[in-house]
Write a protein that holds these residues in place. Structure first.
Motif, short mmCIF file in Angstrom:
data_model
loop_
_atom_site.label_atom_id
_atom_site.label_comp_id
_atom_site.label_asym_id
_atom_site.label_seq_id
_atom_site.Cartn_x
_atom_site.Cartn_y
_atom_site.Cartn_z
N GLN A 170 33.26 30.47 32.64
CA GLN A 170 33.35 29.92 33.95
C GLN A 170 34.51 29.99 34.43
N THR A 171 34.86 30.56 35.61
CA THR A 171 35.98 30.78 36.24
C THR A 171 36.37 30.09 37.47
N SER A 172 37.39 29.85 38.02
CA SER A 172 37.61 29.26 39.23
C SER A 172 37.87 30.07 40.64
N HIS A 173 37.60 31.36 39.86
CA HIS A 173 37.46 32.59 41.25
C HIS A 173 36.23 32.40 41.77
N PRO A 174 36.34 32.57 43.10
CA PRO A 174 35.15 32.06 44.25
C PRO A 174 34.01 33.41 44.06
N GLY A 175 34.59 34.41 43.62
CA GLY A 175 34.07 35.75 43.63
C GLY A 175 33.14 35.80 42.39
N VAL A 176 33.56 35.15 41.38
CA VAL A 176 32.97 35.09 40.02
C VAL A 176 33.09 33.82 39.21
N PRO A 177 31.97 32.89 39.71
CA PRO A 177 32.21 31.51 39.31
C PRO A 177 31.79 31.61 37.77
N ASN A 178 30.78 32.34 37.61
CA ASN A 178 29.99 32.41 36.15
C ASN A 178 29.73 33.73 35.77
N LEU A 179 30.34 33.91 34.55
CA LEU A 179 30.15 35.29 34.04
C LEU A 179 29.64 35.48 32.65
N GLY A 180 28.47 36.24 32.44
CA GLY A 180 27.88 36.37 31.04
C GLY A 180 28.36 37.89 30.54
N VAL A 181 28.83 37.88 29.31
CA VAL A 181 29.06 39.09 28.71
C VAL A 181 28.14 39.27 27.35
N LYS A 182 27.13 40.35 27.13
CA LYS A 182 26.65 40.55 26.10
C LYS A 182 27.31 41.62 25.31
N VAL A 183 27.67 41.55 24.40
CA VAL A 183 28.42 42.69 23.64
C VAL A 183 27.29 43.42 22.76
N ILE A 184 27.50 44.88 22.85
CA ILE A 184 26.90 45.54 22.00
C ILE A 184 27.50 45.54 20.38
N PRO A 185 26.64 45.32 19.61
CA PRO A 185 27.27 45.30 18.16
C PRO A 185 28.24 46.35 17.77
N GLY A 186 29.35 46.11 17.15
CA GLY A 186 30.46 46.80 16.81
C GLY A 186 31.65 46.77 18.02
N SER A 187 31.25 46.49 19.01
CA SER A 187 32.37 46.40 20.31
C SER A 187 33.24 45.04 20.05
N GLU A 191 42.70 51.57 22.53
CA GLU A 191 43.31 52.07 23.95
C GLU A 191 42.16 52.35 24.94
N VAL A 192 40.94 52.38 24.25
CA VAL A 192 39.55 52.74 25.28
C VAL A 192 39.00 51.19 25.50
N PHE A 193 38.85 51.27 26.57
CA PHE A 193 38.51 49.44 27.11
C PHE A 193 37.88 49.63 28.43
N VAL A 194 37.16 48.52 28.93
CA VAL A 194 36.82 48.32 30.21
C VAL A 194 37.13 46.94 30.40
N ARG A 195 37.80 46.99 31.58
CA ARG A 195 38.50 45.65 31.74
C ARG A 195 37.93 44.82 33.17
N LEU A 196 37.48 43.67 33.26
CA LEU A 196 37.27 43.07 34.53
C LEU A 196 38.71 42.17 34.89
N TYR A 197 39.46 42.50 36.03
CA TYR A 197 40.47 41.47 36.23
C TYR A 197 40.11 40.62 37.52
N LEU A 198 40.15 39.56 37.09
CA LEU A 198 39.84 38.55 38.02
C LEU A 198 41.12 38.26 39.08
N HIS A 199 41.61 39.15 39.88
CA HIS A 199 42.58 38.95 40.73
C HIS A 199 42.30 38.31 41.93
N PRO A 200 43.28 37.21 42.46
CA PRO A 200 42.77 36.49 43.39
C PRO A 200 42.52 37.34 44.65
N ASP A 201 42.90 38.59 44.78
CA ASP A 201 42.65 39.15 46.08
C ASP A 201 41.42 40.26 45.87
N GLY A 202 40.84 40.09 44.64
CA GLY A 202 39.65 40.68 44.51
C GLY A 202 39.48 41.06 43.17
#
Lengths: 174, 115
Positions: B39-56, B94-105
């Protein structure tokens, strides 16, 4: 709750830290954090350079709240606004190899161990330590950012920075 | 500045960890997270679910920055960007995918971004 972190300048053999919030980092021919016009850098004669003492900056945690920091780095916007003939060199130094600055920087290693600080940007930053560092109240963490200023004979004197430069310290916190 | 308000993680052994139980996300075994709800305070993503593939590996951290004006010495705005990272191969951090919850977007990127 995020940790409260400040930038400190360290001087002396100890060394002793001074919070830099609102205070200029004054490059001079002396090892102190005093913001004054004593021991100024001077425009060198033709073909010579004037180098400051090394300044040691480090992040210091004020309140930690059980936080942990990693991937600590420093960088600039990539463009120096200090003017012609002024270069700022930087490198990271571990706490175990810190030594008090007692003379001007020698210039040894410029372009190899000491790099132009404005060559470090958000896309290619200067690492101050991978960590992780367990943060504690009133305790510095990660390596020092050491910098010194070098004046060439092409500098316009008297010289005051006419552009506002911003240095950035970054880290990942959990 | 957006922040992570609350989170709960379910581990592969069925154990559930949440923000009220542990001081820091650093205490969560990132290699055993099966699912996270954030749960975040970012208005664009107030709730986020992450399901992780085994091994990740999933990591949640805040990318912080402290800017210092070299002329005035003034410490400028303290940047704080929550980041959710999924690394599919623990052997290749070094190989990843990231979701940055930047205030501008919100930024979805496989690059190491600094602000």
């Amino acid at each position: 709750m995020a940790a409260t972190v400040d930038i400190y300048e360290y001087n002396g053999a100890g060394p002793t830290g001074t919070a830099k919030g609102g205070l200029t980092v004054r490059y001079k021919h002396a090892d102190n954090a005093t913001v004054d016009t004593a021991n100024p850098l001077v425009k060198p004669s033709s073909g010579n350079f004037d180098r400051s003492y090394i300044k040691s900056l480090r992040l210091r945690c004020t309140t930690a709240a059980g936080a942990q920091a990693s991937n600590v780095k420093a960088y600039t916007d990539g463009t120096s606004g200090f003017g012609t003939g002024i270069t700022l060199y930087a490198k990271a130094t571990s706490t175990s190899t810190y030594t008090q600055a007692t003379a001007d920087a020698t210039g040894t290693g410029e372009g190899s161990t000491w790099m132009d600080f404005f060559g470090y940007t958000s896309g290619s930053s200067l690492s101050l330590g991978a960590g992780p560092y367990t943060l504690a109240d009133a305790t510095p963490f990660a390596n020092y950012l050491e910098t010194y200023m070098k004046l060439a004979d092409t500098v316009t004197a008297p010289q005051n920075p006419t552009s506002s430069e911003t240095f950035t310290f970054g880290w990942d916190e959990v | 500045m957006p922040a992570i308000v609350d989170w709960v993680a379910r581990l592969t052994d069925g154990k559930v960890m949440n923000r009220r139980e542990v001081k820091s996300l650093a205490e969560v075994p990132t290699d055993r997270i099966e699912m996270m709800k954030i749960q975040t305070s970012h208005p664009g993503v107030p709730n986020l679910g992450v399901k992780v593939i085994p091994g990740s590996i999933v990591r949640v951290f805040t990318r912080r920055s402290l800017k210092m004006n070299a002329r005035s010495g003034q410490q400028l705005d303290d940047g704080s960007v929550p980041v959710i990272e999924v690394c599919p191969d623990p052997g290749k951090p070094e190989v990843f995918v990231r979701l940055y919850l930047h205030p501008d977007g919100i930024l979805l990127s496989n690059e190491d971004l600094n602000f």
